[in-house]
Enzyme design. Structure first.
Site, mmCIF file in Angstrom:
data_model
loop_
_atom_site.group_PDB
_atom_site.id
_atom_site.type_symbol
_atom_site.label_atom_id
_atom_site.label_comp_id
_atom_site.label_asym_id
_atom_site.label_seq_id
_atom_site.Cartn_x
_atom_site.Cartn_y
_atom_site.Cartn_z
ATOM 1 N N CYS C 89 10.326 -4.027 -0.557
ATOM 2 C CA CYS C 89 9.780 -2.742 -1.001
ATOM 3 C C CYS C 89 10.858 -1.666 -0.926
ATOM 4 C CB CYS C 89 8.535 -2.394 -0.177
ATOM 5 S SG CYS C 89 7.570 -1.063 -0.927
ATOM 6 N N HIS C 206 4.888 -7.354 -0.271
ATOM 7 C CA HIS C 206 5.102 -7.371 1.186
ATOM 8 C C HIS C 206 4.681 -8.712 1.780
ATOM 9 C CE1 HIS C 206 5.955 -3.072 2.032
ATOM 10 N NE2 HIS C 206 5.257 -2.858 0.929
ATOM 11 N N GLU C 208 5.114 -9.695 4.726
ATOM 12 C CA GLU C 208 4.655 -9.519 6.117
ATOM 13 C C GLU C 208 3.196 -9.114 6.166
ATOM 14 O OE1 GLU C 208 6.391 -7.351 4.459
ATOM 15 O OE2 GLU C 208 5.883 -5.289 5.041
#
Ligand SMILES: Nc1ncnc2c1ncn2[C@@H]1O[C@H](COP(=O)(O)OP(=O)(O)O)[C@@H](O)[C@H]1O
Ligand SMILES: [Mg+2]
Lengths: 731, 88, 243, 88
Positions: C89, C206, C208
């Site tokens: 990002c 993302h 994560e």
């Protein structure tokens, strides 16, 4: 008015008014001080005795609220309330309004509203983990209302997204009563170890007073007094300094630096500089600690040259904190802030004598007892019960069928999907969001205490409150708690945001009193303490007051996150049941407004004892795995609730509503204590038995099946395809 | 960038925060320029909007849209210039 | 042989640093460390992650100011030494602004921030970052950004495609790279790319945020697992080669 | 806004997206203006940066900082003007 003109006063009535004070308040100040205040002191009284800071008209009603309960670590009186949600783990929560700033500059007003509430929670030593936003605008049919909404939403996104705190829920309601005076309330939730709670009472004579964060400019001077004024046309042209501008980048650095500073263990007390800036922080911290402070304004970091003592004291520049640090440790703490690119300067020290002495270099400019500022007079004004409230909203064509009526209500801006808005908010950052916006309540897992999770929701209904203030207050608390309970969480604490018109109007005073009484009654029955809140009065415009709008944010605890429920239907063949009281009415309902074009009558008053039983039962059912889904019935009634469960789950349903002979009432009537839930066939008997023994009514409604919603209610048969429902709802 | 249409004016609106209003972006850019060893000071960052407006009343229209919508007159000031010819 | 050491760089304004650390340390038990943007060395790290957020408020252009930060010289040096560098990002935006990856980010097609789930197709499974995915596998991953609309001129785009530097592409529910599946207007539906050598990667989604089932998808976990496994394998082959 | 210092030049950098690069913000502003019944077309939104630079080599410094940092040459183009006097 000025009958005491005989006393040779240092200030004229115009001076006193300009400071935001009444003549009688000025006399009171002279009496308390035993001398004339100087001009700077008068201005400080003006902001500290404003309605926004001093609760002059609401304080006596707020005493009605229950504030104590199991697990309350901090009730009202600090920057935010804190409740223990797992052993040693506290959750801080607080709501704050930014209505007037948002009317003047929607983007910056909303952004600084988010920044301000984050810092209240940060002041407790808590890391902010979630934001909720509760918004009211005029009808989106008007371009001006849409612009206001878009500005506010992008302001919230601008601040919340950058700062890395997820916006996980909120409300978005459209009523023409808010067209000129939108409501922008933001709530923040934070997490803190119970043994690390920070507080704001200054202590320890000789301890340095540390200013930390952004520099001070001429922002928002007099903002607190301004937030307590009625909005009039001229205010749009008022001094630019009424607009505060936030810097989320500095705000994010401030969070990290402050948490690191608190970790050192040398910070004695801390508070944000919000409304009334340095004046508020120094006087409140001193007064809470029963001490004084000596401050030198010459040491305050500033953005502009030539700022006066008054400007420095009243500025509401954002992203600033005031800390009391242990002697000899100021450099340690200052270094942390500087590493994050922020200002950090010792601007004074705590004194044993309870006097607030403010110098500008060598000159003493202010010398006041701190409590003289923090203990403003309170007012009791006449109340008068409003009579015969009814509105014709518009005269819509009557629908040809109940199916068409359902689609119309489902597509009404207040009922329809809010995805276009919450998609603009980062609602996932921090990796806690288990149930995202769009549900009854957001569910956040707590990494600090697995498998515990919390659920949060905020609710309020201005239309109901306008028709019956007690019903509106009790309804807001009841609905927020029920939303939380529908996820399987047990409500444990609440914070309330009270948005009303001028309390000097007897009908508004009556509304305020009764709405608070309603919140109090509902919260007491549910054993949900109110640990903090906010009051925003004078929400008036040339076209009149807003709907009186109490909002309540509730947090609940789920002992095992894997038991969290959503409203989505889960499986073909699951049985649909209605849990809770049957009472419902079309008075004040979405249907009445959208389809019949009127706002009138008496909405159903929540039976607080029965509601408390329902709210207590749901988490127990969820924990025992008896429920597949749960959704409270609110705006739009049972038909809309069922449609929402279908849309969320991508399933159809076939239902029959018995009991009422009036199909409109059966389908669209609204009542506060009903939940649409599903259960597997094999567990139905167990579920029914549990409801009965808890004294909560339960009735079978139908079954999850197919790809259409079919409801038989009295003489009416409604069948609408899932795609059609979704199209109406998603717009 | 200019328009060929005789009935349209190519107009530039330059919108900057008023002096004294916090310009967080300007500050960040100034700090970055300094770390890059540029001797820059008093950095202010604003927006520029170029657009075609009917030539008949471009000034009036531009002023109105700035006041009503594109700028917030409380905190921002704007300049209106014509790009495709000398302003009349 | 010691466990792979991963650096997570923190800029003022980063806000996914703690999230990446949570997944690396808490979920995968990896040896991950934070590195402050004023540091000048990344010696001893086997991989470097530039996490998401709004470094320096994303003022000027997303990632532009961070790209001038002291740590970027170290990132550049690490990249040219073959260390694995991943920008997620805002990290991707920084790598573009620093010139470590080709192209630029424009504001999203709709000119608003978008936080939502997307589907991305894994175009390569022969990179250290994607070796735990199957080629063509479709992963559900969230995006959250205001400027994720990838842009490069026509020549650069054809070079990227010819060299197979496009690693992730947004797709729709049917797995096709359509405008409907594209959340931000990125050219060629590009969600992630690598540099020519294949050790510097940037991606907008993302991983994560989808490394634990509780959060709605585990599809991002393979990204970190693959990264860690390939470092371990490299170290092993170097050791095995008895250098 | 202008500087009194004779050795400093007040400089304006105007940065716009290149033609052909999608200007999402310009489009959004254009849509909004049209819903407000303004007859606006070809709207482009960019940034303006005003700053003080040493008068001795302001043009050179400005060009360099735009190319290196303030503009992204892949997608943006810039103009440099002096505000406090006629550009020399
Ligand atoms: N409606 C309310 N109910 C309960 N407590 C309230 C309410 N409004 C304000 N309070 C409490 O009064 C105290 C002062 O509030 P406020 O001035 O808004 O705090 P702050 O200065 O931090 O914004 C706080 O502890 C707040 O929680
Ligand atoms: Mg506070």
């Amino acid at each position: 008015m000025r009958t005491d003109a005989a006393v040779d006063a240092a200030f004229s009535l115009a001076d006193v008014r300009a400071a935001g004070l009444r003549w009688t308040e000025y006399l009171e100040i002279r009496g308390r001080l035993g001398r004339e205040p100087n001009r700077v002191e008068l201005a400080m009284f003006g902001v500290m005795w404003s309605e926004h800071c001093a609760y002059k008209h609401s304080r006596r009603y707020l005493k009605l609220l229950p504030t104590q309960g199991d697990g309350v670590l901090q009730g009202p009186g600090e920057n935010a309330g804190v409740v223990e949600v797992a052993p040693g783990i506290g959750v801080a929560l607080k709501v704050e309004s930014h209505n007037h700033p948002s009317a003047i500059d929607p983007f910056h007003g909303a952004a600084t509203g988010v920044g301000g509430i984050l810092r209240d929670v940060l002041s407790m030593g808590a890391r902010p983990i979630a934001i909720l936003d509760s918004l009211r605008f005029g009808s989106p049919a008007h371009a001006a209302s849409r612009r206001l909404r878009d500005g506010v939403v992008s302001g919230i996104a601008h601040y919340g997204n950058a700062i890395g705190v997820p916006t996980v829920g909120g409300e978005l309601v459209y009523e023409d009563r808010y067209a000129e005076n939108p409501l922008v309330n933001a709530a923040c939730i934070g997490i803190v170890r119970a043994d690390r709670l920070a507080r704001s009472a200054a202590a320890g004579p000789g301890n340095p007073v540390l200013y930390a964060g952004a520099r001070t400019g001429r922002d928002g001077i007099g903002g607190a007094a301004f937030a307590s004024d009625e909005l009039d046309v001229a205010s749009v042209d008022r001094d630019r300094s009424a607009v505060q501008i936030g810097d989320p980048f500095a705000g994010k650095s401030l969070i990290e630096a402050t948490l690191a500073a608190l970790d050192t263990g040398v910070v004695v007390a801390i508070q944000d500089m919000g409304a009334a800036g340095l004046t508020c922080a120094t006087s409140e911290m001193s007064s809470k600690g029963g001490v004084g402070m000596r401050i030198d304004l010459a040491r305050v970091p500033r953005r502009e040259a030539g700022m006066t003592a008054g400007e420095l004291l009243l500025s509401e520049s954002q992203e600033r904190m005031l800390l009391i640090v242990r002697q000899g440790e100021a450099d340690t703490v200052a270094a942390i802030y500087r590493r994050w690119g922020l200002q950090a300067e010792v601007i004074g020290e705590v004194t044993a004598e309870p006097a607030l002495r403010i110098y500008d270099g060598g000159t003493l400019v202010v010398d006041l007892p701190p409590e003289s500022l923090t203990e403003a007079p309170a007012y009791q004004v006449p109340e008068e019960e409003p009579k015969g409230r009814a509105l014709i909203v518009e005269a819509p064509e009557s629908p040809r069928s109940v199916a068409e009526a359902l689609l119309r209500v489902l597509g009404a801006p207040t009922v329809a999907s809010k995805r276009a808005v919450f998609r603009q908010y980062d609602h996932m950052v921090q990796l806690n969001t288990v149930v995202a916006p769009g549900a009854d309540a957001a569910v956040l897992r707590l990494k600090e205490a697995p498998p515990v999770a919390i659920a949060v929701a905020i609710d309020g209904n201005g239309r109901t409150t306008w028709l019956d203030a007690w019903a509106g207050g009790a309804g807001a608390a009841s609905e927020a708690a029920l939303n939380v309970a529908c996820t399987g969480a047990r409500p444990v604490a609440a914070t309330d945001g009270l948005n009303f018109g001028s309390p000097e109007k007897p009908e508004t005073a009556w509304d305020l009193h009764n709405a608070i009484a309603g919140i109090a009654d509902a919260c007491r029955a549910m054993r949900v303490p109110i640990v903090g809140g906010n009051v925003s009065l004078y929400n008036e415009s040339p076209v009149g007051s807003i709907f009186p709008t109490p909002m309540v944010a509730v947090i609940g605890v789920l002992s095992d996150v894997s038991c969290a429920l959503t409203s989505a239907f889960r499986d073909d063949g699951d049985l649909i049941v209605l849990i809770g009281e049957e009472a419902a009415s079309l008075d004040g309902s979405e249907y009445d407004k959208i389809v019949r074009g009127r706002v009138a009558g008496k909405p159903v008053r929540v039976d607080v004892a029965a509601h408390a039983r329902l709210v207590a039962l749901l988490p127990a059912l969820a924990a025992d795995g008896l429920l597949q889904s749960a959704h409270d019935v609110s705006g739009g009634g049972l038909a809309v609730a069922l449609a929402e469960c279908c849309i969320a789950g991508h399933f159809g349903a076939r239902c029959r509503i018995s009991g009422s002979s009036d199909p409109e009432l059966a389908l669209f009537g609204e009542g506060p204590s009903r939940v649409v839930a599903t259960v597997t066939r094999s567990r139905l008997a167990a579920l029914v038995a549990r409801c009965r023994s808890a004294g909560v009514p339960v009735a079978e409604l139908g079954v999850v099946e197919g790809d259409a919603l079919a409801i038989r209610a009295a003489s009416a048969d409604l069948v609408v395809g899932l795609d059609q429902l979704r199209t109406a709802w998603e717009g | 960038m200019t328009t060929a249409n005789a009935t349209a004016a190519r107009v530039r609106l330059t919108i900057l925060l008023k002096d004294g209003v916090l310009d967080a972006q300007g500050q960040a850019v100034e700090r970055a320029l300094r770390t890059m060893d540029y001797d820059a000071a008093h950095v202010r960052v604003g927006r520029v909007i170029d657009l075609d407006l009917p030539a008949a009343n471009w000034q009036e229209a531009a002023r109105e849209m700035c006041t009503r919508f594109l700028a917030n007159p409380l905190i921002e000031e704007f300049e209106i210039t014509r790009l495709d010819e000398e302003a009349r | 042989m010691s466990a792979p050491r991963v650096a997570v760089v923190i800029f003022p304004g980063s806000n996914c640093d703690r999230d990446v650390l949570h997944v690396l340390r808490g979920v995968l038990g990896a040896d991950a460390h934070t590195v402050w943007h004023e540091e000048r060395s990344l010696a001893g790290f086997d991989a470097v992650i530039l996490p998401g957020g709004f470094s320096y408020g994303d003022y000027l252009r997303a990632g532009a100011i961070a790209a001038t930060s002291p740590i970027l010289a170290a990132v550049r040096a690490a990249a040219s030494a073959g260390v694995l560098v991943a920008g997620i990002c805002n990290g991707f935006q920084i790598l573009l602004e620093a010139g470590l990856l080709p192209g630029a980010m424009l504001p999203n097609r709709d000119a608003t921030f978008v936080c939502d789930w997307t589907r991305i197709r894994v175009e390569r499974d022969d990179l250290p970052f994607t070796c735990a995915y199957g080629r063509g596998q479709i992963a559900r991953m969230p995006v959250a950004h205001g400027e994720g609309n990838y842009y490069a001129d026509a020549d650069t785009l054809s070079r990227l495609e010819a060299n197979r530097q496009v690693v992730f592409r947004y797709v729709d529910d049917d797995g096709a790279a359509t405008a409907h599946g594209n959340p931000n207007g990125a050219l060629h539906n590009i969600a992630g790319i690598v540099d020519e050598r294949g050790n510097v990667l940037g991606m907008m989604p993302h991983p994560e945020r989808c490394s634990e089932a509780l959060l709605g998808s585990c599809d991002g976990r393979a990204f970190f697992e693959g990264l860690l496994a390939s470092i371990a394998k490299r170290a092993h082959s170097v050791a095995g080669g008895g250098r």
